[in-house]
Design a protein around this motif. Structure first.
Motif, mmCIF file in Angstrom:
data_model
loop_
_atom_site.group_PDB
_atom_site.id
_atom_site.type_symbol
_atom_site.label_atom_id
_atom_site.label_comp_id
_atom_site.label_asym_id
_atom_site.label_seq_id
_atom_site.Cartn_x
_atom_site.Cartn_y
_atom_site.Cartn_z
ATOM 1 N N UNK A 1 -90.597 49.234 -6.287
ATOM 2 C CA UNK A 1 -91.914 48.745 -5.879
ATOM 3 C C UNK A 1 -91.706 47.617 -4.876
ATOM 4 N N UNK A 2 -92.271 47.765 -3.687
ATOM 5 C CA UNK A 2 -92.104 46.748 -2.648
ATOM 6 C C UNK A 2 -93.301 45.804 -2.674
ATOM 7 N N UNK A 3 -93.010 44.516 -2.836
ATOM 8 C CA UNK A 3 -94.084 43.543 -2.945
ATOM 9 C C UNK A 3 -94.740 43.610 -4.303
ATOM 10 N N UNK A 4 -95.940 43.083 -4.378
ATOM 11 C CA UNK A 4 -96.662 43.043 -5.649
ATOM 12 C C UNK A 4 -97.429 44.340 -5.861
ATOM 13 N N UNK A 5 -97.447 44.832 -7.105
ATOM 14 C CA UNK A 5 -98.202 46.030 -7.420
ATOM 15 C C UNK A 5 -99.679 45.809 -7.110
ATOM 16 N N UNK A 6 -100.276 46.755 -6.409
ATOM 17 C CA UNK A 6 -101.686 46.670 -6.048
ATOM 18 C C UNK A 6 -101.960 45.983 -4.729
ATOM 19 N N UNK A 7 -100.933 45.365 -4.131
ATOM 20 C CA UNK A 7 -101.132 44.640 -2.878
ATOM 21 C C UNK A 7 -100.633 45.441 -1.678
ATOM 22 N N UNK A 8 -100.620 46.758 -1.808
ATOM 23 C CA UNK A 8 -100.033 47.605 -0.783
ATOM 24 C C UNK A 8 -100.764 47.600 0.542
ATOM 25 N N UNK A 9 -102.097 47.538 0.518
ATOM 26 C CA UNK A 9 -102.840 47.600 1.777
ATOM 27 C C UNK A 9 -102.545 46.398 2.656
ATOM 28 N N UNK A 10 -102.371 45.256 2.051
ATOM 29 C CA UNK A 10 -102.023 44.067 2.844
ATOM 30 C C UNK A 10 -100.617 44.210 3.416
ATOM 31 N N UNK A 11 -99.697 44.750 2.620
ATOM 32 C CA UNK A 11 -98.333 44.953 3.098
ATOM 33 C C UNK A 11 -98.318 45.970 4.239
ATOM 34 N N UNK A 12 -99.151 46.993 4.149
ATOM 35 C CA UNK A 12 -99.259 47.977 5.231
ATOM 36 C C UNK A 12 -99.702 47.291 6.518
ATOM 37 N N UNK A 13 -100.719 46.454 6.416
ATOM 38 C CA UNK A 13 -101.230 45.748 7.587
ATOM 39 C C UNK A 13 -100.156 44.860 8.197
ATOM 40 N N UNK A 14 -99.426 44.135 7.363
ATOM 41 C CA UNK A 14 -98.369 43.256 7.858
ATOM 42 C C UNK A 14 -97.240 44.056 8.496
ATOM 43 N N UNK A 15 -96.949 45.212 7.936
ATOM 44 C CA UNK A 15 -95.861 46.038 8.447
ATOM 45 C C UNK A 15 -96.209 46.663 9.784
ATOM 46 N N UNK A 16 -97.488 46.963 9.979
ATOM 47 C CA UNK A 16 -97.913 47.604 11.222
ATOM 48 C C UNK A 16 -98.173 46.605 12.344
ATOM 49 N N UNK A 17 -98.168 45.305 12.046
ATOM 50 C CA UNK A 17 -98.494 44.304 13.068
ATOM 51 C C UNK A 17 -97.560 44.396 14.264
ATOM 52 N N UNK A 18 -96.264 44.507 13.991
ATOM 53 C CA UNK A 18 -95.305 44.588 15.084
ATOM 54 C C UNK A 18 -95.421 45.919 15.813
ATOM 55 N N UNK A 19 -95.725 46.974 15.075
ATOM 56 C CA UNK A 19 -95.841 48.296 15.690
ATOM 57 C C UNK A 19 -96.934 48.312 16.748
ATOM 58 N N UNK A 20 -98.000 47.559 16.538
ATOM 59 C CA UNK A 20 -99.086 47.516 17.523
ATOM 60 C C UNK A 20 -98.569 47.015 18.863
ATOM 61 N N UNK A 21 -97.810 45.921 18.820
ATOM 62 C CA UNK A 21 -97.269 45.376 20.059
ATOM 63 C C UNK A 21 -96.292 46.347 20.706
ATOM 64 N N UNK A 22 -95.492 47.029 19.889
ATOM 65 C CA UNK A 22 -94.496 47.947 20.437
ATOM 66 C C UNK A 22 -95.127 49.190 21.061
ATOM 67 N N UNK A 23 -96.290 49.605 20.559
ATOM 68 C CA UNK A 23 -96.997 50.702 21.231
ATOM 69 C C UNK A 23 -97.388 50.256 22.645
#
Length: 402
Positions: free
Chosen positions: A232-254
């Motif tokens: 389990x990565x991060x806290x259980x139930x906090x996945x949507x926030x982790x998704x947002x944080x993970x995609x932040x750099x991807x936005x710039x790279x696009x």
């Protein structure tokens, strides 16, 4: 680093683009890129994209932006496989514990082989409303606890290289799944790491995309896939926030990808305009209409590059304007790339409509940028809309980022 990446793109990746993309099926094209991808890994380019704090060699996102631009100018398909793997590792890099980072990232730091990772977020039917509460579906992939394991069931799509080189699964998959259906998605979605090979991973189909021809986009299902509860990565139930944080750099790279495609198109058309007379007395660049078209393309490309670099610096600095600039870079650069390359085809004329002409493939690649990495309409503009709606929003905050 930039010189090394540029030479690699010229010496290795351009040959791959010329050969692999001519093969018939997506699986054949993807398999043909493996030797080049292995050379990317052994050349240190994967380590260069992983943060130093997680064991890699990357000191800042701007370095990754420079690297990405050069590699995309060589072979967008192979470069996207690298970027997709880096994105697949992001949840572990951003939210993983030291133990998880040491264990899960190890295969990607050795500098050997062809390790792949995938961020399993997108689902059939779209994922723009991943956090939608009932009666909306939101995230449909589900995971439940069984002893010391999570058991995952559900279907994913558009996840780069997720089924691996041989169909048994990438070396690491970070799966977005509903882990508690009794609560709203904001507290009931988690990110689970699955280590390959993956028992229960079923390839349902392969997307044959018009662009990024050497890239692999599977349609697949998790059927009773098991992963240890310690994954389990991060806290259980906090996945949507982790998704947002993970995609932040991807936005710039696009945004960087858009710059690279525009650059490749500009270089090709500039050479064409300087060498072709098209039956006239002088090279066509001597004509004002052609010169102005090239100038407009160059100016817009440079604007995109500057905006993207500012977004990268804001992310590195942890600026409160980072998300705003990253989304602006993604939207503006991706849509400008489509517009600029389309305009440049008018300089070349009807020959640009030939599949053998580089502009044809570059435009097909560019058309994907506004809709992936979080579509501009369904995700990125929505995020900016919500930001500027908030009572706390200060429109001058982003101007403080150099």
């Amino acid at each position: 680093m930039r010189t090394k990446a540029r030479r690699f793109a010229e010496d290795v990746l351009r040959d791959v683009k010329a050969s692999a993309e001519q093969l018939s099926t997506p699986a054949e094209r993807f398999a043909a890129t493996k030797p080049a991808y292995e050379r990317l890994v052994s050349g240190g380019f994967l380590r260069a994209c992983i943060r130093e704090t997680a064991g890699g060699d990357r000191s800042c996102l701007t370095d990754v932006a420079l690297l990405t631009e050069e590699l995309f100018c060589g072979s967008p398909g192979v470069a996207l496989t690298l970027v997709g793997t880096v994105l697949g590792l992001q949840p572990v890099v951003v939210g993983g514990t030291r133990e998880q980072q040491s264990r899960l990232l190890a295969p990607f730091l050795t500098g050997h082989g062809a390790p792949l990772a995938g961020f399993c977020s997108s689902e059939p039917g779209g994922s723009a409303n991943a956090g939608s509460p009932p009666p909306g579906e939101g995230v449909r992939t589900a995971a439940r606890v069984d002893g010391d394991d999570w058991i995952i069931n559900g279907r994913k799509r558009w996840v780069s290289s997720a089924t691996g080189w041989d169909g048994s699964g990438a070396d690491l998959l970070c799966v977005v799944a509903r882990t508690d259906p009794s609560v709203p998605p904001a507290g009931g979605v988690s990110v689970l790491a699955v280590e390959g090979p993956v028992d229960g991973l079923v390839l349902e189909g392969i997307i044959d995309s018009p662009g990024f021809r050497a890239h692999f986009l599977p349609d697949f299902t998790f059927r009773g896939v098991r992963s240890s509860r310690r994954n389990l990565i991060g806290r259980e139930g906090a996945g949507l926030r982790l998704v947002s944080e993970s995609f932040a750099e991807a936005s710039a790279l696009v945004g960087v990808m858009g710059v690279a495609l525009m650059r490749a198109a500009f270089v090709h058309v500039l050479q064409f305009a300087k060498s072709e007379r098209r039956g006239g007395a002088v090279p066509i660049i001597d004509h004002q209409a052609v010169g102005y078209e090239l100038v407009n393309a160059k100016a817009r490309m440079e604007a995109c590059r500057s905006l993207t670099w500012r977004a990268c610096r804001a992310i590195d600095a942890g600026s409160v304007a980072a998300a705003e600039l990253a989304n602006c870079a993604k939207i503006f650069s991706s849509e400008t790339a489509v517009s600029v390359i389309t305009d440049l085809t008018r300089v070349v004329g009807v020959e640009s409509y030939d599949l053998s002409n580089p502009l044809n493939g570059l435009l097909q690649d560019a058309l994907a940028l506004p809709v992936f990495g979080g579509g501009n309409l369904g995700v990125r503009r929505r995020a900016l809309h919500a930001l500027i709606q908030s009572a706390e929003y200060d429109p001058l905050t982003s101007s403080d980022v150099p």
